[in-house]
Design a protein around this motif. Structure first.
Motif, mmCIF file in Angstrom:
data_model
loop_
_atom_site.group_PDB
_atom_site.id
_atom_site.type_symbol
_atom_site.label_atom_id
_atom_site.label_comp_id
_atom_site.label_asym_id
_atom_site.label_seq_id
_atom_site.Cartn_x
_atom_site.Cartn_y
_atom_site.Cartn_z
ATOM 1 N N UNK A 59 0.810 -1.216 0.000
ATOM 2 C CA UNK A 59 0.000 0.000 0.000
ATOM 3 C C UNK A 59 0.846 1.269 0.000
ATOM 4 N N UNK A 60 2.055 1.195 0.499
ATOM 5 C CA UNK A 60 2.866 2.391 0.638
ATOM 6 C C UNK A 60 4.049 2.452 -0.329
ATOM 7 N N UNK A 61 4.106 1.557 -1.301
ATOM 8 C CA UNK A 61 5.212 1.546 -2.271
ATOM 9 C C UNK A 61 4.668 1.605 -3.688
ATOM 10 N N UNK A 67 11.463 -2.054 -2.677
ATOM 11 C CA UNK A 67 11.339 -3.337 -1.979
ATOM 12 C C UNK A 67 12.530 -4.215 -2.363
ATOM 13 N N UNK A 68 13.654 -3.933 -1.722
ATOM 14 C CA UNK A 68 14.902 -4.635 -2.056
ATOM 15 C C UNK A 68 14.824 -6.125 -1.779
ATOM 16 N N UNK A 69 14.137 -6.509 -0.713
ATOM 17 C CA UNK A 69 14.039 -7.928 -0.364
ATOM 18 C C UNK A 69 13.271 -8.712 -1.423
ATOM 19 N N UNK A 70 12.175 -8.151 -1.910
ATOM 20 C CA UNK A 70 11.403 -8.805 -2.968
ATOM 21 C C UNK A 70 12.275 -9.026 -4.209
ATOM 22 N N UNK A 71 12.985 -7.987 -4.635
ATOM 23 C CA UNK A 71 13.833 -8.115 -5.819
ATOM 24 C C UNK A 71 14.988 -9.086 -5.598
#
Length: 104
Positions: A59-61, A67-71
């Motif tokens: 909701x806030x991105x 979102x470094x962890x997702x990538x």
């Protein structure tokens, strides 16, 4: 490589943009006032349908680089031979079990 995969699997997202904004200058105007949430085409590129990824949209991105962890996790899976269009199913199942959501 990630952008190429996203561009190949963006059909639903682009149809929605085309319906909302028209062509040419209208698209420029649309993006100026309604920037693209990069997570939507990214999740579509991972093989998820809008009805599947909406519960997981942050909701806030707006930008994937936030979102470094997702990538990082995405790249680890890709580099270890997992097909990009299968990563969405893995992501959906993992988040569903962590967040207690039922699989869609």
């Amino acid at each position: 490589m990630d952008v190429e995969n996203m561009s190949k699997n963006r059909h639903i997202f682009l149809k929605r943009v085309e319906n909302e904004g028209g062509i040419g200058l209208s698209i420029i105007r649309l993006f100026r006032y309604h920037p693209i949430n990069e997570f939507e085409p990214f999740f579509e590129g991972m093989g998820l349908k809008p009805s599947e990824y909406v519960p997981f949209l942050p909701r806030n991105l707006m930008f994937l680089s936030d979102d470094e962890l997702l990538l990082e996790n995405y790249h680890v899976l890709c580099n270890n031979g997992i097909a990009r269009n299968k990563i969405g199913k893995i992501y959906k199942e993992a988040l569903s079990s962590i967040m207690g959501l039922r699989a869609i």
